[in-house]
Design a protein around this motif. Sequence first.
Motif, PDB file in Angstrom:
ATOM      1  N   MET A  52       0.829  -1.204   0.000  1.00  0.00           N
ATOM      2  CA  MET A  52       0.000   0.000   0.000  1.00  0.00           C
ATOM      3  C   MET A  52       0.860   1.249   0.000  1.00  0.00           C
ATOM      4  SD  MET A  52      -2.937   1.164   2.741  1.00  0.00           S
ATOM      5  CE  MET A  52      -3.888  -0.329   2.410  1.00  0.00           C
ATOM      6  N   ALA A  53       1.955   1.218   0.779  1.00  0.00           N
ATOM      7  CA  ALA A  53       2.860   2.374   0.792  1.00  0.00           C
ATOM      8  C   ALA A  53       3.482   2.593  -0.580  1.00  0.00           C
ATOM      9  CB  ALA A  53       3.938   2.177   1.855  1.00  0.00           C
ATOM     10  N   GLY A  54       3.793   1.503  -1.282  1.00  0.00           N
ATOM     11  CA  GLY A  54       4.361   1.640  -2.618  1.00  0.00           C
ATOM     12  C   GLY A  54       3.385   2.249  -3.606  1.00  0.00           C
ATOM     13  N   SER A  55       2.132   1.807  -3.556  1.00  0.00           N
ATOM     14  CA  SER A  55       1.130   2.382  -4.457  1.00  0.00           C
ATOM     15  C   SER A  55       0.853   3.844  -4.127  1.00  0.00           C
ATOM     16  CB  SER A  55      -0.155   1.561  -4.382  1.00  0.00           C
ATOM     17  OG  SER A  55      -0.695   1.611  -3.072  1.00  0.00           O
ATOM     18  N   GLU A  56       0.820   4.178  -2.810  1.00  0.00           N
ATOM     19  CA  GLU A  56       0.612   5.568  -2.407  1.00  0.00           C
ATOM     20  C   GLU A  56       1.784   6.448  -2.838  1.00  0.00           C
ATOM     21  OE1 GLU A  56      -2.003   6.974  -1.015  1.00  0.00           O
ATOM     22  OE2 GLU A  56      -3.108   5.100  -1.035  1.00  0.00           O
ATOM     23  N   ARG A  57       2.983   5.905  -2.824  1.00  0.00           N
ATOM     24  CA  ARG A  57       4.146   6.673  -3.280  1.00  0.00           C
ATOM     25  C   ARG A  57       4.036   6.961  -4.780  1.00  0.00           C
ATOM     26  NH1 ARG A  57       7.539   3.954  -0.920  1.00  0.00           N
ATOM     27  NH2 ARG A  57       8.068   5.372   0.787  1.00  0.00           N
ATOM     28  N   GLY A  58       3.550   5.989  -5.540  1.00  0.00           N
ATOM     29  CA  GLY A  58       3.339   6.220  -6.966  1.00  0.00           C
ATOM     30  C   GLY A  58       2.311   7.309  -7.227  1.00  0.00           C
ATOM     31  N   VAL A  59       1.232   7.311  -6.443  1.00  0.00           N
ATOM     32  CA  VAL A  59       0.218   8.368  -6.561  1.00  0.00           C
ATOM     33  C   VAL A  59       0.810   9.729  -6.202  1.00  0.00           C
ATOM     34  CG1 VAL A  59      -1.956   9.207  -5.618  1.00  0.00           C
ATOM     35  CG2 VAL A  59      -1.704   6.796  -6.157  1.00  0.00           C
ATOM     36  N   ALA A  60       1.669   9.761  -5.169  1.00  0.00           N
ATOM     37  CA  ALA A  60       2.295  11.016  -4.755  1.00  0.00           C
ATOM     38  C   ALA A  60       3.240  11.551  -5.830  1.00  0.00           C
ATOM     39  CB  ALA A  60       3.045  10.811  -3.436  1.00  0.00           C
ATOM     40  N   ILE A  61       3.960  10.658  -6.504  1.00  0.00           N
ATOM     41  CA  ILE A  61       4.856  11.091  -7.583  1.00  0.00           C
ATOM     42  C   ILE A  61       4.038  11.676  -8.747  1.00  0.00           C
ATOM     43  CG2 ILE A  61       6.490  10.275  -9.331  1.00  0.00           C
ATOM     44  CD1 ILE A  61       7.477   8.242  -7.263  1.00  0.00           C
ATOM     45  N   PHE A  62       2.936  11.003  -9.081  1.00  0.00           N
ATOM     46  CA  PHE A  62       2.056  11.522 -10.134  1.00  0.00           C
ATOM     47  C   PHE A  62       1.479  12.870  -9.737  1.00  0.00           C
ATOM     48  CE2 PHE A  62      -2.090  11.210 -12.539  1.00  0.00           C
ATOM     49  CZ  PHE A  62      -1.519  11.451 -13.775  1.00  0.00           C
ATOM     50  N   ASP A  63       1.135  13.025  -8.448  1.00  0.00           N
ATOM     51  CA  ASP A  63       0.637  14.307  -7.935  1.00  0.00           C
ATOM     52  C   ASP A  63       1.692  15.397  -8.095  1.00  0.00           C
ATOM     53  OD1 ASP A  63      -1.426  15.662  -5.790  1.00  0.00           O
ATOM     54  OD2 ASP A  63       0.637  16.214  -5.359  1.00  0.00           O
ATOM     55  N   PHE A  64       2.942  15.072  -7.814  1.00  0.00           N
ATOM     56  CA  PHE A  64       4.021  16.061  -7.947  1.00  0.00           C
ATOM     57  C   PHE A  64       4.169  16.514  -9.403  1.00  0.00           C
ATOM     58  CE2 PHE A  64       8.460  17.143  -8.759  1.00  0.00           C
ATOM     59  CZ  PHE A  64       8.710  18.078  -7.769  1.00  0.00           C
ATOM     60  N   VAL A  65       4.101  15.574 -10.337  1.00  0.00           N
ATOM     61  CA  VAL A  65       4.255  15.913 -11.757  1.00  0.00           C
ATOM     62  C   VAL A  65       3.096  16.790 -12.228  1.00  0.00           C
ATOM     63  CG1 VAL A  65       4.368  14.961 -14.085  1.00  0.00           C
ATOM     64  CG2 VAL A  65       5.608  13.839 -12.236  1.00  0.00           C
ATOM     65  N   LEU A  66       1.858  16.405 -11.874  1.00  0.00           N
ATOM     66  CA  LEU A  66       0.702  17.215 -12.257  1.00  0.00           C
ATOM     67  C   LEU A  66       0.754  18.605 -11.638  1.00  0.00           C
ATOM     68  CD1 LEU A  66      -2.364  14.786 -12.098  1.00  0.00           C
ATOM     69  CD2 LEU A  66      -1.233  15.707 -14.122  1.00  0.00           C
ATOM     70  N   ARG A  67       1.212  18.672 -10.391  1.00  0.00           N
ATOM     71  CA  ARG A  67       1.299  19.960  -9.702  1.00  0.00           C
ATOM     72  C   ARG A  67       2.307  20.880 -10.392  1.00  0.00           C
ATOM     73  NH1 ARG A  67      -0.977  20.980  -5.003  1.00  0.00           N
ATOM     74  NH2 ARG A  67      -1.469  18.754  -4.836  1.00  0.00           N
ATOM     75  N   LEU A  68       3.427  20.317 -10.825  1.00  0.00           N
ATOM     76  CA  LEU A  68       4.445  21.108 -11.521  1.00  0.00           C
ATOM     77  C   LEU A  68       3.930  21.610 -12.867  1.00  0.00           C
ATOM     78  CD1 LEU A  68       7.376  22.122 -11.463  1.00  0.00           C
ATOM     79  CD2 LEU A  68       8.058  19.962 -12.521  1.00  0.00           C
ATOM     80  N   ILE A  69       3.236  20.731 -13.606  1.00  0.00           N
ATOM     81  CA  ILE A  69       2.679  21.139 -14.904  1.00  0.00           C
ATOM     82  C   ILE A  69       1.612  22.221 -14.715  1.00  0.00           C
ATOM     83  CG2 ILE A  69       1.390  20.342 -16.913  1.00  0.00           C
ATOM     84  CD1 ILE A  69       2.710  17.621 -16.550  1.00  0.00           C
ATOM     85  N   ALA A  70       0.770  22.063 -13.690  1.00  0.00           N
ATOM     86  CA  ALA A  70      -0.267  23.060 -13.429  1.00  0.00           C
ATOM     87  C   ALA A  70       0.337  24.409 -13.050  1.00  0.00           C
ATOM     88  CB  ALA A  70      -1.196  22.567 -12.315  1.00  0.00           C
ATOM     89  N   ALA A  71       1.423  24.390 -12.275  1.00  0.00           N
ATOM     90  CA  ALA A  71       2.093  25.642 -11.901  1.00  0.00           C
ATOM     91  C   ALA A  71       2.643  26.353 -13.132  1.00  0.00           C
ATOM     92  CB  ALA A  71       3.212  25.357 -10.910  1.00  0.00           C
ATOM     93  N   ILE A  72       3.288  25.592 -14.010  1.00  0.00           N
ATOM     94  CA  ILE A  72       3.841  26.187 -15.234  1.00  0.00           C
ATOM     95  C   ILE A  72       2.720  26.749 -16.117  1.00  0.00           C
ATOM     96  CG2 ILE A  72       5.103  25.680 -17.355  1.00  0.00           C
ATOM     97  CD1 ILE A  72       6.677  23.585 -15.766  1.00  0.00           C
TER      98      ILE A  72
END
Length: 221
Positions: A52-72
């Motif tokens: 579960m921690a591994g899957s949540e980490r994958g979701v968090a990484i995807f969140d970071f990428v989307l957040r960076l694209i949205a900021a730009i």
Amino acid sequence: MDIEKAGSRREEEEPIVQKPKLDKGKGKAHVFAPPMNYSRIMEKHKQEKVSMAGSERGVAIFDFVLRLIAAITAMAAAAKMATTEETLPFFTQFLQFSADYTDLPTLSSFVIVNSIVGGYLILSLPFSIVCIIRPLAVPPRLFLILCDTAMMGLTMMAASASAAIVYLAHNGNSSSNWLPVCQQFGDFCQGTSGAVVASFIAATLLMFLVVLSAFALKRST
């Protein structure tokens, strides 16, 4: 005889309840030992938590990428609107025809809102990194989902209001005697239209971030 038979039948019908035996010396009930597969159950629970921690980490990484694209995207929308202006080549002795975002309060608010949203998204990146390091942590995700929802509403509001102004600039409105100014200020209208589209993209990315955070919170709780 009938009374004795009825009593024997009643004893047969009543369920037999086994009472815990007490030690005669200490007066304590026997303590049942854990099952033989207790260690296997704990190991399985540990493996499920790790997965579960591994899957949540994958979701968090995807969140970071989307957040960076949205900021730009939000910063690009604000910069495009702020730098879009056009001056017509002809002018008179007293007048010079030009178009700028400061001529309309709605477009000025658009620049301010998208700048705020872009700045927030950049400042929220450390919280997203915390979610990557500690994928099962609830407080950072709860903070992000609340702020993302507010910023999504602001971005959608500014983009929708500016889209209405851009539509009037392209098509005009005969009822209110609003002439389509994009026939003269073509470059200005193209720049404002691109900025509005970029703002809607940022709002859509924020919507995905809210859904993603809600999904991660549901799994971690």
